[in-house]
Design a protein around this motif. Sequence first.
Motif, PDB file in Angstrom:
ATOM      1  N   SER A  75     -14.740  30.876  52.895  1.00 59.77           N
ATOM      2  CA  SER A  75     -16.126  31.398  52.175  1.00 59.77           C
ATOM      3  C   SER A  75     -15.858  31.872  50.987  1.00 59.77           C
ATOM      4  N   THR A  76     -14.427  32.329  50.612  1.00 64.80           N
ATOM      5  CA  THR A  76     -14.192  33.001  49.319  1.00 64.80           C
ATOM      6  C   THR A  76     -13.129  32.219  48.539  1.00 64.80           C
ATOM      7  N   ARG A  77     -13.658  32.199  47.207  1.00 68.32           N
ATOM      8  CA  ARG A  77     -12.391  31.908  46.382  1.00 68.32           C
ATOM      9  C   ARG A  77     -12.439  32.716  45.161  1.00 68.32           C
ATOM     10  N   VAL A  78     -11.203  33.205  44.852  1.00 67.40           N
ATOM     11  CA  VAL A  78     -10.959  33.986  43.997  1.00 67.40           C
ATOM     12  C   VAL A  78     -10.104  33.527  42.806  1.00 67.40           C
ATOM     13  N   LEU A  79     -10.795  33.435  41.603  1.00 69.11           N
ATOM     14  CA  LEU A  79     -10.079  33.076  40.488  1.00 69.11           C
ATOM     15  C   LEU A  79      -8.957  34.216  39.915  1.00 69.11           C
ATOM     16  N   GLY A 125     -15.658  25.862  42.616  1.00 66.36           N
ATOM     17  CA  GLY A 125     -16.710  26.710  43.308  1.00 66.36           C
ATOM     18  C   GLY A 125     -16.126  28.257  43.638  1.00 66.36           C
ATOM     19  N   VAL A 126     -15.808  28.622  42.672  1.00 67.60           N
ATOM     20  CA  VAL A 126     -15.111  30.115  42.582  1.00 67.60           C
ATOM     21  C   VAL A 126     -16.160  31.095  42.797  1.00 67.60           C
ATOM     22  N   THR A 127     -15.956  32.178  44.109  1.00 71.70           N
ATOM     23  CA  THR A 127     -17.035  33.066  44.258  1.00 71.70           C
ATOM     24  C   THR A 127     -16.661  34.446  43.538  1.00 71.70           C
ATOM     25  N   GLU A 128     -15.258  34.672  43.351  1.00 66.68           N
ATOM     26  CA  GLU A 128     -14.836  36.079  42.752  1.00 66.68           C
ATOM     27  C   GLU A 128     -14.101  35.827  41.537  1.00 66.68           C
ATOM     28  N   VAL A 171     -20.430  32.489  41.519  1.00 70.09           N
ATOM     29  CA  VAL A 171     -19.710  33.500  41.276  1.00 70.09           C
ATOM     30  C   VAL A 171     -20.662  34.594  42.174  1.00 70.09           C
ATOM     31  N   ARG A 172     -20.009  35.478  42.868  1.00 75.89           N
ATOM     32  CA  ARG A 172     -20.780  36.606  43.467  1.00 75.89           C
ATOM     33  C   ARG A 172     -20.238  37.990  43.409  1.00 75.89           C
ATOM     34  N   GLY A 173     -18.986  38.001  42.551  1.00 76.38           N
ATOM     35  CA  GLY A 173     -18.502  39.204  42.521  1.00 76.38           C
ATOM     36  C   GLY A 173     -17.609  39.008  41.194  1.00 76.38           C
ATOM     37  N   ILE A 174     -17.441  40.143  40.363  1.00 71.83           N
ATOM     38  CA  ILE A 174     -16.488  40.189  39.149  1.00 71.83           C
ATOM     39  C   ILE A 174     -16.050  41.416  39.409  1.00 71.83           C
ATOM     40  N   TYR A 175     -14.527  41.500  39.487  1.00 73.50           N
ATOM     41  CA  TYR A 175     -13.664  42.867  39.489  1.00 73.50           C
ATOM     42  C   TYR A 175     -13.095  43.040  37.999  1.00 73.50           C
ATOM     43  N   THR A 184     -26.132  38.375  32.604  1.00 64.15           N
ATOM     44  CA  THR A 184     -26.565  37.107  31.917  1.00 64.15           C
ATOM     45  C   THR A 184     -26.079  35.881  32.251  1.00 64.15           C
ATOM     46  N   VAL A 185     -24.828  35.934  32.120  1.00 62.23           N
ATOM     47  CA  VAL A 185     -24.093  34.753  32.456  1.00 62.23           C
ATOM     48  C   VAL A 185     -23.805  34.256  33.682  1.00 62.23           C
ATOM     49  N   PHE A 186     -23.733  35.349  34.682  1.00 61.61           N
ATOM     50  CA  PHE A 186     -23.092  35.387  35.956  1.00 61.61           C
ATOM     51  C   PHE A 186     -24.382  36.001  36.693  1.00 61.61           C
ATOM     52  N   PRO A 187     -25.813  35.723  36.909  1.00 65.27           N
ATOM     53  CA  PRO A 187     -26.908  36.247  37.463  1.00 65.27           C
ATOM     54  C   PRO A 187     -26.799  36.653  39.058  1.00 65.27           C
TER      55      PRO A 187
END
Length: 491
Positions: free
Chosen positions: A181-185, A228-231, A257-261, A277-280
């Motif tokens: 479910s989660t892919r972290v770059l 398909g990175v999510t974070e 992308v669902r989360g930016i840390y 704007t880029v990652f709505p």
Amino acid sequence: MSRNQGDRIAADRPDTPALIGVTAQGSTTLTYGQLEAAVQSRAAQLAALVRPGQTVGLLGLNSPEWLVAFYAIQRAGAVPVPVSHKMPVETLGHVLRDAAVELVLADEQTRALVPSTGAALLDLGTPAPAASFTSVVPEPHDPAMILYTSGSTGRPKGVVLSQASHLWVIDQTARTVPPGSTRVLISAPLYHMNALTNSQRSLASGATIVLLPGFRPDVFVDAIVEHGVTELSGVPPMFAMLLQRPELLEGRDLSSVRGIYMGSAPAAPALFDQLRTVFPNAEILFGYGTTESGPVVFAPHADGLPTPDGSVGVANPAVELRLVDAAGRPVERHGVLEIRNPALLSGYHNRPDVPVPVTADGFHHTKDVFRVDEHGFYFFAGREDDMFTSGGENVYPRSVEQVLEAHPAVDQAVVVPVPDDVKGAKPVAFVTLRPGHRADEQELKAHALDHLEPYAHPRRVWVVAEIPLSSTNKADRAELTERAAGLLEGP
């Protein structure tokens, strides 16, 4: 549960991808089952070469093999010493000697950098012979890793972190996620706390790490789309560099992308708006941590109040925080942050000359200045040791940077001091502009004078294409100070 940090890898999903290493040649994947086998094999190999408690150097670009080695060193009972491959050779030699490193694991790109210190070399790229291995069981106070600071103000210091300290960090940050479910770059360097603890959190949670050798905006965007990175995680200057390249983002599907840390460095207000704007679909979390006391410091507001842009949140209920003045007295709204939690360092390795920055009652004195608003939200206001005096007045560079970054055309600002015959020192600034915006030096100086005391306004403002980064992807203040001196001297 194991007391060895090296064992904190999810064990319930052997067929789920754990690590996807991306290089110019393509990508390679290790499932959790393959990762476990690789770590056990490397640990068995190392156990025959090192003594319990012995330090082992780790020098290489980000790669699955780097993380395999890190976990294997811990399981073998040794102490990993991640080293920056961007250090000058002389500094690298000092670190290896200071840490008494007798064995270094290096890759093809960094092997030639290892100075002649007498340490043996082991190739990260050559897999260890297949073997099973039962992890060494350490004591909670035993060293688990030594992380060297960047050394921007002198010789790098080795921060000793115990097994217990970062087991607590992992327990606080890791939350099991559904398989796949989660892919972290991750593209920030693994030798730095930001990327390393994010990797530990991800692998303990059962997420998939998409790992880049380093940060390049074009490769970063390609990895998001292809995997398909999510974070996303990293330091704000990395994201600012990305947003300076709008041509890389146009027409790309970044909706996964669902989360930016973000953390480890200040972030300009413009950065948050541009990222939305880029990652709505992404929630943006701006964090804070130190090598000496870990990344668990702040949290969202308990009453659900939204965290203002630029704030790191409110005090985490698992830690104790206080602000103090120059005399060490507690203050309410503006002062130097002190932290007490189980993640505190054990000390500085082999540096009896350097006082450990922990108070008599157990608080880490961070040297970071914060202000707190009426809702309890903390905002970074500068570094105690970045502060300089201009004509007898204290100037905090971050406060000046925040004023410049409030200008609608400014993306990032960095303020540094330069010598002045009358004032002793005076502030000057380097800024980058938001794509499609314009502003000249006179306009930016006038903006600063409208919002700052005269002594704090930057006497020169240079507009540059990009802010140079240090080895930890933070603004390189030393390089900019040197550049400012050259610009002021003229041809």
